[in-house]
Design a protein around this motif. Structure first.
Motif, PDB file in Angstrom:
ATOM      1  N   MET A   1      60.608 -28.880 -28.921  1.00  0.00           N
ATOM      2  CA  MET A   1      61.436 -29.022 -27.732  1.00  0.00           C
ATOM      3  C   MET A   1      60.535 -29.086 -26.521  1.00  0.00           C
ATOM      4  O   MET A   1      59.635 -28.281 -26.367  1.00  0.00           O
ATOM      5  CB  MET A   1      62.382 -27.815 -27.654  1.00  0.00           C
ATOM      6  N   SER A   2      60.756 -30.085 -25.701  1.00  0.00           N
ATOM      7  CA  SER A   2      59.989 -30.264 -24.466  1.00  0.00           C
ATOM      8  C   SER A   2      60.931 -30.565 -23.321  1.00  0.00           C
ATOM      9  O   SER A   2      62.018 -31.101 -23.520  1.00  0.00           O
ATOM     10  CB  SER A   2      58.996 -31.423 -24.604  1.00  0.00           C
ATOM     11  N   ALA A  42      67.177 -40.276 -28.720  1.00  0.00           N
ATOM     12  CA  ALA A  42      67.653 -39.642 -29.952  1.00  0.00           C
ATOM     13  C   ALA A  42      67.216 -38.182 -30.029  1.00  0.00           C
ATOM     14  O   ALA A  42      67.888 -37.364 -30.666  1.00  0.00           O
ATOM     15  CB  ALA A  42      67.149 -40.412 -31.169  1.00  0.00           C
ATOM     16  N   ASP A  43      66.112 -37.829 -29.378  1.00  0.00           N
ATOM     17  CA  ASP A  43      65.602 -36.453 -29.397  1.00  0.00           C
ATOM     18  C   ASP A  43      66.062 -35.626 -28.198  1.00  0.00           C
ATOM     19  O   ASP A  43      65.682 -34.467 -28.063  1.00  0.00           O
ATOM     20  CB  ASP A  43      64.071 -36.463 -29.451  1.00  0.00           C
ATOM     21  N   ALA A 100      69.516 -21.365 -19.964  1.00  0.00           N
ATOM     22  CA  ALA A 100      70.814 -21.910 -20.397  1.00  0.00           C
ATOM     23  C   ALA A 100      70.685 -23.383 -20.783  1.00  0.00           C
ATOM     24  O   ALA A 100      71.308 -23.837 -21.752  1.00  0.00           O
ATOM     25  CB  ALA A 100      71.857 -21.736 -19.295  1.00  0.00           C
ATOM     26  N   ILE A 101      69.877 -24.111 -20.043  1.00  0.00           N
ATOM     27  CA  ILE A 101      69.666 -25.531 -20.338  1.00  0.00           C
ATOM     28  C   ILE A 101      68.982 -25.688 -21.693  1.00  0.00           C
ATOM     29  O   ILE A 101      69.408 -26.487 -22.532  1.00  0.00           O
ATOM     30  CB  ILE A 101      68.855 -26.192 -19.202  1.00  0.00           C
ATOM     31  N   VAL A 102      67.935 -24.927 -21.922  1.00  0.00           N
ATOM     32  CA  VAL A 102      67.208 -24.989 -23.194  1.00  0.00           C
ATOM     33  C   VAL A 102      68.120 -24.569 -24.350  1.00  0.00           C
ATOM     34  O   VAL A 102      68.119 -25.194 -25.420  1.00  0.00           O
ATOM     35  CB  VAL A 102      65.928 -24.129 -23.134  1.00  0.00           C
ATOM     36  N   ASP A 109      65.056 -32.025 -26.892  1.00  0.00           N
ATOM     37  CA  ASP A 109      64.384 -32.133 -25.602  1.00  0.00           C
ATOM     38  C   ASP A 109      65.353 -32.070 -24.429  1.00  0.00           C
ATOM     39  O   ASP A 109      66.531 -32.409 -24.544  1.00  0.00           O
ATOM     40  CB  ASP A 109      63.602 -33.449 -25.527  1.00  0.00           C
ATOM     41  N   VAL A 110      64.805 -31.653 -23.280  1.00  0.00           N
ATOM     42  CA  VAL A 110      65.509 -31.679 -22.000  1.00  0.00           C
ATOM     43  C   VAL A 110      64.933 -32.849 -21.219  1.00  0.00           C
ATOM     44  O   VAL A 110      63.717 -32.929 -21.014  1.00  0.00           O
ATOM     45  CB  VAL A 110      65.299 -30.360 -21.224  1.00  0.00           C
ATOM     46  N   TRP A 111      65.794 -33.773 -20.798  1.00  0.00           N
ATOM     47  CA  TRP A 111      65.369 -34.956 -20.046  1.00  0.00           C
ATOM     48  C   TRP A 111      65.682 -34.755 -18.575  1.00  0.00           C
ATOM     49  O   TRP A 111      66.836 -34.665 -18.178  1.00  0.00           O
ATOM     50  CB  TRP A 111      66.067 -36.200 -20.573  1.00  0.00           C
TER      51      TRP A 111
END
Length: 178
Positions: A1-2, A42-43, A100-102, A109-111
Protein backbone atom coordinates in the motif's frame (compact mmCIF):
# COMPACT_ATOMS: atom_id res chain seq x y z
CA UNK A 1 0.00 0.00 0.00
CA UNK A 2 1.35 3.38 -1.02
CA UNK A 3 0.11 6.95 -1.06
CA UNK A 4 0.72 8.07 -4.65
CA UNK A 5 0.50 11.45 -6.33
CA UNK A 6 -0.24 10.57 -9.95
CA UNK A 7 -0.72 13.53 -12.25
CA UNK A 8 0.07 15.00 -15.66
CA UNK A 9 2.38 18.01 -15.84
CA UNK A 10 3.62 20.38 -18.49
CA UNK A 11 7.34 20.50 -19.30
CA UNK A 12 7.64 23.59 -17.12
CA UNK A 13 5.99 22.02 -14.08
CA UNK A 14 2.33 23.05 -14.17
CA UNK A 15 -0.65 20.73 -13.69
CA UNK A 16 -3.17 23.30 -14.92
CA UNK A 17 -2.99 26.48 -16.96
CA UNK A 18 -4.16 29.76 -15.39
CA UNK A 19 -7.79 29.60 -14.31
CA UNK A 20 -7.50 25.84 -13.63
CA UNK A 21 -7.73 25.27 -17.39
CA UNK A 22 -6.99 21.71 -18.56
CA UNK A 23 -7.64 22.21 -22.28
CA UNK A 24 -3.88 21.96 -22.89
CA UNK A 25 -3.96 18.42 -21.45
CA UNK A 26 -7.26 17.28 -22.94
CA UNK A 27 -6.00 17.97 -26.46
CA UNK A 28 -3.72 14.91 -26.10
CA UNK A 29 -6.74 12.64 -25.58
CA UNK A 30 -6.89 9.58 -23.34
CA UNK A 31 -6.30 6.71 -25.75
CA UNK A 32 -2.48 6.58 -25.51
CA UNK A 33 -2.67 6.50 -21.71
CA UNK A 34 -5.77 4.39 -21.01
CA UNK A 35 -4.21 0.93 -20.66
CA UNK A 36 -1.41 2.24 -18.42
CA UNK A 37 -3.89 4.19 -16.29
CA UNK A 38 -6.18 1.16 -15.97
CA UNK A 39 -3.29 -0.94 -14.58
CA UNK A 40 -2.46 1.82 -12.08
CA UNK A 41 -6.10 2.32 -11.08
CA UNK A 42 -6.68 -1.40 -10.48
CA UNK A 43 -4.49 -1.09 -7.35
CA UNK A 44 -6.20 2.08 -6.05
CA UNK A 45 -8.52 1.66 -3.07
CA UNK A 46 -9.20 5.32 -2.22
CA UNK A 47 -8.97 8.67 -3.96
CA UNK A 48 -8.05 11.91 -2.20
CA UNK A 49 -8.49 15.32 -3.82
CA UNK A 50 -9.01 18.99 -3.15
CA UNK A 51 -12.19 20.91 -3.84
CA UNK A 52 -10.92 22.42 -7.11
CA UNK A 53 -10.26 18.99 -8.62
CA UNK A 54 -13.56 17.66 -7.29
CA UNK A 55 -15.53 20.56 -8.76
CA UNK A 56 -13.74 20.22 -12.10
CA UNK A 57 -14.70 16.53 -12.25
CA UNK A 58 -18.33 17.34 -11.44
CA UNK A 59 -18.45 20.06 -14.08
CA UNK A 60 -16.82 18.01 -16.86
CA UNK A 61 -18.43 14.59 -16.45
CA UNK A 62 -22.08 13.59 -16.63
CA UNK A 63 -21.63 10.79 -14.10
CA UNK A 64 -19.27 10.31 -11.17
CA UNK A 65 -16.13 8.71 -12.61
CA UNK A 66 -15.26 6.69 -9.48
CA UNK A 67 -18.48 5.08 -8.16
CA UNK A 68 -16.70 2.03 -6.77
CA UNK A 69 -14.01 3.91 -4.81
CA UNK A 70 -14.42 6.02 -1.68
CA UNK A 71 -13.23 9.57 -2.25
CA UNK A 72 -12.04 12.05 0.37
CA UNK A 73 -12.37 15.69 -0.63
CA UNK A 74 -10.42 18.24 1.40
CA UNK A 75 -12.51 21.40 1.55
CA UNK A 76 -13.90 23.95 3.94
CA UNK A 77 -17.06 24.39 1.87
CA UNK A 78 -20.23 22.35 1.46
CA UNK A 79 -20.34 20.74 -1.97
CA UNK A 80 -22.83 18.58 -3.82
CA UNK A 81 -22.44 14.80 -3.97
CA UNK A 82 -23.35 13.03 -7.21
CA UNK A 83 -25.72 10.10 -7.11
CA UNK A 84 -23.96 6.81 -6.39
CA UNK A 85 -20.75 8.45 -5.15
CA UNK A 86 -19.04 7.61 -1.87
CA UNK A 87 -17.64 11.07 -1.16
CA UNK A 88 -16.46 12.19 2.27
CA UNK A 89 -15.70 15.85 2.93
CA UNK A 90 -12.94 16.68 5.39
CA UNK A 91 -10.87 19.70 6.29
CA UNK A 92 -7.70 20.45 8.14
CA UNK A 93 -4.37 18.69 8.28
CA UNK A 94 -3.97 15.63 6.05
CA UNK A 95 -2.37 13.68 8.90
CA UNK A 96 -5.59 13.90 10.91
CA UNK A 97 -7.40 11.88 8.22
CA UNK A 98 -4.72 9.54 6.88
CA UNK A 99 -5.46 6.61 9.22
CA UNK A 100 -9.12 6.53 8.15
CA UNK A 101 -8.15 6.92 4.49
CA UNK A 102 -5.63 4.07 4.67
CA UNK A 103 -8.15 1.87 6.50
CA UNK A 104 -10.74 2.49 3.79
CA UNK A 105 -8.16 1.59 1.12
CA UNK A 106 -8.06 -1.92 2.65
CA UNK A 107 -4.48 -2.65 1.68
CA UNK A 108 -4.68 -0.95 -1.71
CA UNK A 109 -3.12 2.34 -2.78
CA UNK A 110 -4.27 5.87 -1.96
CA UNK A 111 -4.31 8.10 -5.06
CA UNK A 112 -3.76 11.80 -4.44
CA UNK A 113 -5.55 13.22 -7.50
CA UNK A 114 -5.20 16.53 -9.26
CA UNK A 115 -3.78 19.71 -7.82
CA UNK A 116 -0.37 20.19 -6.34
CA UNK A 117 -1.41 21.97 -3.14
CA UNK A 118 -2.87 18.85 -1.54
CA UNK A 119 0.04 16.72 -2.78
CA UNK A 120 2.45 19.25 -1.26
CA UNK A 121 0.64 18.91 2.09
CA UNK A 122 1.05 15.13 1.86
CA UNK A 123 4.74 15.53 1.02
CA UNK A 124 5.38 17.99 3.83
CA UNK A 125 3.66 15.62 6.30
CA UNK A 126 5.92 12.75 5.16
CA UNK A 127 2.94 10.77 3.83
CA UNK A 128 3.69 10.78 0.11
CA UNK A 129 5.32 7.48 -0.91
CA UNK A 130 5.35 7.80 -4.69
CA UNK A 131 5.18 10.36 -7.47
CA UNK A 132 3.95 9.32 -10.91
CA UNK A 133 4.28 12.39 -13.09
CA UNK A 134 3.38 12.14 -16.76
CA UNK A 135 5.29 14.97 -18.39
CA UNK A 136 3.43 16.23 -21.44
CA UNK A 137 5.40 17.71 -24.37
CA UNK A 138 4.15 21.27 -23.94
CA UNK A 139 5.14 24.27 -21.81
CA UNK A 140 2.46 26.51 -20.29
CA UNK A 141 4.45 29.44 -18.89
CA UNK A 142 2.17 29.82 -15.86
CA UNK A 143 -0.51 28.00 -13.93
CA UNK A 144 -0.92 25.63 -10.98
CA UNK A 145 2.47 24.26 -9.85
CA UNK A 146 3.12 20.52 -9.80
CA UNK A 147 4.29 20.32 -6.18
CA UNK A 148 4.47 23.71 -4.42
CA UNK A 149 6.29 22.62 -1.26
CA UNK A 150 7.54 25.16 1.27
CA UNK A 151 11.02 23.61 1.59
CA UNK A 152 13.23 21.13 -0.27
CA UNK A 153 12.00 17.54 -0.19
CA UNK A 154 13.95 14.39 0.47
CA UNK A 155 15.39 12.76 -2.63
CA UNK A 156 13.00 10.56 -4.59
CA UNK A 157 14.40 7.53 -6.41
CA UNK A 158 13.44 7.01 -10.04
CA UNK A 159 12.07 3.46 -10.30
CA UNK A 160 10.53 3.42 -13.78
CA UNK A 161 9.78 5.43 -16.89
CA UNK A 162 7.01 4.86 -19.41
CA UNK A 163 6.93 6.56 -22.79
CA UNK A 164 3.69 7.19 -24.65
CA UNK A 165 2.79 7.84 -28.25
CA UNK A 166 2.91 11.58 -28.87
CA UNK A 167 5.95 12.30 -26.69
CA UNK A 168 4.67 12.11 -23.10
CA UNK A 169 6.79 10.33 -20.49
CA UNK A 170 5.73 9.09 -17.06
CA UNK A 171 8.42 9.42 -14.39
CA UNK A 172 7.72 7.04 -11.50
CA UNK A 173 9.56 7.95 -8.29
CA UNK A 174 9.50 6.46 -4.80
CA UNK A 175 10.42 8.26 -1.62
CA UNK A 176 14.11 7.66 -1.12
CA UNK A 177 16.81 8.79 1.18
CA UNK A 178 16.58 11.91 3.33
Amino acid sequence: MSTIYSVASSLDGFVAAPGDDLDWLLRFGFEPFQEHHDRFFADVGVLVMGATTYEWLLEHDDTWAYPDRPTWVFTSRELAVPSGADVRFVSGDVTAHQDAIVAAAAGRDVWVVGGGLLAAQYQEAGLLDELRVTVMPVALGAGTPLLPVAAPTSVFDLVDTTTFEGGAVELHHRRGRD
